[in-house]
Write an enzyme that holds these catalytic residues in place. Structure first.
Site, mmCIF file in Angstrom:
data_model
loop_
_atom_site.group_PDB
_atom_site.id
_atom_site.type_symbol
_atom_site.label_atom_id
_atom_site.label_comp_id
_atom_site.label_asym_id
_atom_site.label_seq_id
_atom_site.Cartn_x
_atom_site.Cartn_y
_atom_site.Cartn_z
ATOM 1 N N LYS A 1 1.055 14.549 1.041
ATOM 2 C CA LYS A 1 -0.308 14.839 0.596
ATOM 3 C C LYS A 1 -0.502 16.341 0.321
ATOM 4 C CE LYS A 1 -2.193 10.889 3.210
ATOM 5 N NZ LYS A 1 -2.845 9.983 2.241
ATOM 6 N N LYS B 1 -14.645 8.632 -3.499
ATOM 7 C CA LYS B 1 -15.884 8.962 -2.775
ATOM 8 C C LYS B 1 -16.384 10.346 -3.157
ATOM 9 C CE LYS B 1 -13.561 6.752 0.908
ATOM 10 N NZ LYS B 1 -13.094 6.790 2.303
ATOM 11 N N HIS C 1 0.800 -1.232 0.000
ATOM 12 C CA HIS C 1 0.000 0.000 0.000
ATOM 13 C C HIS C 1 0.825 1.270 0.000
ATOM 14 C CE1 HIS C 1 -4.001 -1.847 0.875
ATOM 15 N NE2 HIS C 1 -3.245 -2.796 1.414
ATOM 16 N N THR D 1 -8.384 6.941 -1.815
ATOM 17 C CA THR D 1 -9.754 6.429 -1.965
ATOM 18 C C THR D 1 -10.766 7.542 -1.739
ATOM 19 O OG1 THR D 1 -9.460 5.582 0.280
ATOM 20 C CG2 THR D 1 -9.396 3.970 -1.506
ATOM 21 N N LYS E 1 -8.096 14.095 4.679
ATOM 22 C CA LYS E 1 -7.226 12.918 4.685
ATOM 23 C C LYS E 1 -6.205 13.131 5.794
ATOM 24 C CE LYS E 1 -6.278 13.939 0.297
ATOM 25 N NZ LYS E 1 -6.454 12.647 -0.391
ATOM 26 N N ARG E 2 -5.431 12.073 6.135
ATOM 27 C CA ARG E 2 -4.392 12.261 7.123
ATOM 28 C C ARG E 2 -3.479 13.416 6.704
ATOM 29 N NH1 ARG E 2 -3.940 8.378 11.417
ATOM 30 N NH2 ARG E 2 -1.994 9.462 11.829
HETATM 31 I I1 GPV Z 1 1.374 1.487 4.238
HETATM 32 N N1 GPV Z 1 -2.132 3.614 3.436
HETATM 33 C C1 GPV Z 1 -2.574 3.966 4.682
HETATM 34 O O1 GPV Z 1 -3.660 4.534 4.826
HETATM 35 N N2 GPV Z 1 -1.832 3.673 5.774
HETATM 36 C C2 GPV Z 1 -0.678 2.990 5.685
HETATM 37 O O2 GPV Z 1 -0.025 2.725 6.696
HETATM 38 C C3 GPV Z 1 -0.261 2.603 4.392
HETATM 39 C C4 GPV Z 1 -0.976 2.930 3.292
HETATM 40 C C5 GPV Z 1 -2.972 3.967 2.286
HETATM 41 C C6 GPV Z 1 -2.281 4.660 1.126
HETATM 42 O O3 GPV Z 1 -1.562 5.770 1.613
HETATM 43 C C7 GPV Z 1 -3.356 5.114 0.152
HETATM 44 O O4 GPV Z 1 -2.788 5.695 -0.984
HETATM 45 C C8 GPV Z 1 -4.224 3.922 -0.252
HETATM 46 O O5 GPV Z 1 -5.339 4.367 -0.990
HETATM 47 C C9 GPV Z 1 -4.724 3.169 0.962
HETATM 48 O O6 GPV Z 1 -3.646 2.808 1.813
HETATM 49 C C10 GPV Z 1 -5.467 1.915 0.608
HETATM 50 O O7 GPV Z 1 -4.754 1.145 -0.294
#
Ligand code: GPV
Length: 841
Positions: free
Chosen positions: A573, A679, A376, A675, A567-568
């Site tokens: 980002k 949405k 991820h 994601t 988002k975080r």
């Molecule tokens: I590794 N992601 C997250 O939220 N936390 C993590 O520790 C890690 C990956 C996220 C990615 O940052 C996103 O781009 C992605 O859409 C999401 O995982 C789901 O795949």
């Protein structure tokens, strides 16, 4: 399900069951019974929370016969292949609204609540403390996957950790983030069922020793130092309009009495108690890091703890119906959500070899066939690497197994690429250096038959940059599985007005088959339809404006353009790029008060990891800019800046439906997928974004003309860095950018304090790792195009409708179908209820 049929052995007993009936009278009776017999309250004393609990139990009761029918009488009896999703995080959000919706009793519940309590169902829904058992996208993806698995009737179990404290609650004090512990279990959790009878033992520490077994074979024994118990808590996961109820099984740590008794008997009472506390700490709290690896020993204990419990549970289930392991890979597909559960590869090997006496080759074959691995992130700071000192102290047997896996793997590589020592050291599961480390991503890659990324670009970069040597050694393992989100929660529940309008035009098929949204394109030239589309967005914006007023005291104009980034908080980002542009917009209003501006409300929300100082500083800067902008009488309603606190699933549901513009502005090549981009688009927001993650695929599908693209692409980012990137060039050549930076530096937004934002300013001017300056000009110009598009409302709403109608691909149902077909090799298994069978007969 009108009447429930109980079967005791072979004797069917028909009862009018208070716990399954769906008619209003039965529901009222059940609701009041639960209030009385579970909450121990009658109507006069009950609080809204008591009513919430009573309604939740009423719904849970109605899931139970489906659940038992699904798990025991269908999956077990038919011996079907089951997906086991292993994830350290699940951000499942509020359960009551979802369960009411999926089981089809939302309207009945509304009527029952109104008639019995005089309250609106909404007042009860608000009472739920959402389980915040995840950080962000990764945990939320797992939740969307569970919804899709059940809706598609695919047998599945989600395995994870029952954290006593989930992600912290974020409050904002004087513009800064203050973390408050998340006591989500305080008032009880009506959805979970503890199953102490399935408690597992997990061992830690100690040493290993070799011995020869009765048949004269060389074996290894692990003499652990410590045993901890894991008790599962099960939560039903019901599909939309299906009888399938899969299980989310979360493990909670308990001290083992036996062990404590030994110390107790030796007279050290305090230590015995301290040790109990220590053991139970394992599942105490979720680590609040997103996309970041911290290397804490307790985190490794958490990972091993839940993975060991889960694998033992899987083997226990398997052995109920089998007496050898030949069929194991045909009965379970085990997916690991990033590397957090990657220790499972070594643990399954250990269980098969040490506990169940299989030979190495057989165990390895089963392990590889069973596991799939999803990556991820490409961020180097997120890759898990455990020092072998820590690893060996906690899991000495696993370290041996990992060394053995590595030796056999490297032997093969050596014969394939003789003399290529560089390749060997790059592929090794062990990183050499001052301190040797176990590379968990390498363990996951070697031990799985499938490796996937979460968006097309991401998968290409995984192959090309992250694991190029693995891609060369086993290219057939790699595939892409672009993420998706569940339209049940993210359209139907979050945006009921829009869902109703869509249903009026194209029926309800889209809820299970999101590609049907395409049919909305037929209405794009229908002015009346566009008007109703706009009106719904307007009403949703009004609702959010009210929420903003209530929670922040800021008055925003619901007619302004709602420009949203949620988002975080993370430098990659680039919330601060958005902010630089917002400051520039503020400056231009000040300089040109009479110009024709498109009024905007710039909304941010998101948590910062408590240890991530720069992210916290970004939050502080957002709030500082907000203070200055929002209180400037020259600005008025033309610009407002809002930071909404405690972003979580519930807050997200209020936000997506009311967005005009979705900010997806990460440095190209850094966001694996994203994601929230999906949405927002589903709910009719237009996207301003870079060519990163799933943005690329969204743009290709909604049409390039309906997407606001800016910035360097991933290749250009790398090239510029290679050439030697100098942020000063941009600072010196762009007066607008320079002014914004200088204002931040001078204390313009911090009451003259020119030190506060220094770390942020210096990092941008001197390094700018995420290339905000390089993308700034392109971003501003793009925002101009957004303004122009928004001025022409007719065109804007056409674009908005086209965005929604073309997001069918981004349903997590499509994603799950792809995993099922390409990686898991599992089929749908419909669940039939007994009364349905009788009706059919
Ligand atoms: I590794 N992601 C997250 O939220 N936390 C993590 O520790 C890690 C990956 C996220 C990615 O940052 C996103 O781009 C992605 O859409 C999401 O995982 C789901 O795949």
């Amino acid at each position: 399900w009108k009447k429930h049929i109980c079967r005791t052995e072979h004797v069917p007993i028909q009862v009018q069951d208070d716990r399954t009936g769906m008619d209003i009278e039965t529901l009222k009776r059940a609701f009041l019974d639960n209030l009385y017999y579970i909450q121990a309250k009658d109507k006069g004393w009950a609080t809204a929370h008591d009513f919430f609990m009573a309604l939740s139990y009423t719904v849970r009761d109605r899931l139970l016969h489906r659940w038992i029918k699904t798990v025991e009488q269908t999956y077990f009896q038919k011996d079907v292949k089951v997906v086991c999703y292993l994830s350290a995080e699940y951000l499942i959000g509020p359960q009551l609204s979802k369960n009411l919706t999926n089981v089809g009793m939302y309207e009945q519940a509304r009527q029952v609540v109104r008639e019995v309590t005089g309250l609106d169902l909404y007042d009860l829904l608000e009472q739920e403390d959402e389980p915040g058992l995840g950080n962000g996208g990764l945990g939320r993806l797992a939740a969307c996957f569970l919804d899709s698995l059940s809706t598609l009737e695919i047998p599945a179990v989600g395995y994870g950790i029952r954290y006593e404290y989930g992600i912290f609650q974020q409050t904002i004090r004087n513009g800064t983030q203050v973390e408050v512990p998340d006591r989500w279990l305080r008032f009880g959790n009506p959805w979970e069922i503890p199953r102490p009878d399935y408690t597992m033992e997990v061992k830690f520490g100690g040493h290993t020793e070799a011995y020869t077994d009765e048949r004269g074979r060389y074996q290894v024994r692990w003499i652990p130092q410590k045993t901890i118990l894991g008790t599962p808590y099960d939560t039903p996961m019901v599909g939309y309009n299906s009888n399938t109820v899969n299980t989310l099984r979360l493990w909670s740590a308990k001290a083992s009495e036996d062990f404590n008794l030994q110390i107790f008997n030796s007279g050290d009472f305090a230590n015995a108690v301290a040790d109990k506390v220590y053991s139970e700490n394992i599942t105490k709290v979720l680590y609040p890091n997103d996309n970041n690896y911290q290397g804490r020993e307790l985190r490794l204990m958490q990972e091993y703890f839940f993975v060991s419990c889960s694998l033992q549970d899987i083997i226990r289930t398997y052995l109920r119906g089998h007496n050898n392991f030949d069929q194991f890979p045909n009965k379970f597909a085990i997916q690991i959500n990033d590397t957090h559960p990657a220790i499972g590869i070594a643990e399954l090997m250990r269980l098969l070899i040490d506990t169940h006496q299989l030979g190495w080759d057989e165990a390895w074959d089963i392990t590889q066939k069973s596991f799939g691995f999803t990556n991820h992130t490409l961020l180097p700071e997120a890759l898990e690497r455990w020092p072998i000192s820590v690893f060996g102290r906690l899991l000495p047997r696993h370290l041996e197994i990992i060394f053995e896996i590595n030796q056999r793997f490297l032997d093969k590589v050596r014969s394939q690429y003789p003399g290529d020592d560089g390749k060997l050291s790059r592929l090794s599961l062990i990183e050499e250096g001052a301190e040797k480390q176990v590379r968990m991503a390498h363990l996951a890659s070697v031990g799985s038959h499938a490796i996937n990324g979460v968006a097309e670009l991401h998968t290409e970069l995984v192959k090309k940059n992250l694991f190029p040597d693995f891609y060369q050694v086993f290219p057939e393992k790699f595939s892409n599985k672009t993420n998706g989100v569940t339209p049940r929660r993210w359209i139907l529940i979050a945006n009921p007005k829009l869902a109703l309008l869509i249903a009026e035009k194209i029926g309800k098929g889209w809820i299970k088959n999101l590609e049907e949204l395409k049919q909305l394109e037929a209405f794009v030239e229908d002015a009346e339809f566009r008007h109703r589309w706009e009106q719904i967005k307007q009403e949703n914006k009004q609702d959010l404006a009210e929420y903003i007023l209530q929670t922040t005291g800021i008055h925003v104009d619901a007619n302004s353009l709602f420009d949203i980034q949620v988002k975080r908080i993370h430098e990659y980002k680039r919330q601060h790029l958005n902010l630089l542009q917002t400051i520039a917009f503020y400056n231009s209003i000040k300089q040109n008060p009479n110009a024709d501006f498109v009024p905007r409300t710039v909304i941010f929300a998101g948590k910062a990891a408590p240890g991530y100082a720069m992210a916290k500083l970004i939050i502080q800067l957002i709030n500082s800019v907000a203070n200055v902008v929002n209180s400037d009488p020259d600005i008025g309603d033309r610009l407002k800046v809002v930071f909404l606190e405690n972003y979580n699933v519930s807050v997200a549901q209020r936000i997506y439906p009311s967005a005009d513009l979705s900010e997806q502005i990460s440095t190209a090549g850094k966001e694996a997928s994203g994601t929230s981009n999906m949405k927002f688009a589903m709910n009719g927001a237009l996207t301003i974004g870079t060519l990163d993650g799933a943005n690329i695929e969204i743009r290709d599908r909604v049409g390039h003309e309906n997407f606001f693209l800016f910035g360097l692409n991933a290749g250009e980012v790398v090239q510029q860095k290679a050439k030697g990137y100098n942020p000063w060039d941009y600072y010196n050549n762009n007066p607008q950018l320079r002014q914004a930076i200088d204002q931040i530096a001078s204390g313009y937004f911090s009451k003259g304090d020119s030190n506060l934002f220094k770390p942020l300013v210096e990092s941008l001017k001197n390094r700018d790792d995420y290339m905000l300056f390089a993308d700034y000009q392109s971003y501003t110009e793009c925002q101009q195009r957004v303004d122009n598009a928004y001025r022409d409302r007719d065109t804007w709403w056409r674009m908005s409708i086209l965005n929604s109608s073309r997001t069918g691909y981004f349903s997590s149902d499509r994603t799950i179908r792809e995993y099922a077909r390409d990686i898991w090799h599992v089929q749908s298994v419909p669940v039939t209820l007994e009364d349905e069978q009788e009706e059919n007969a």
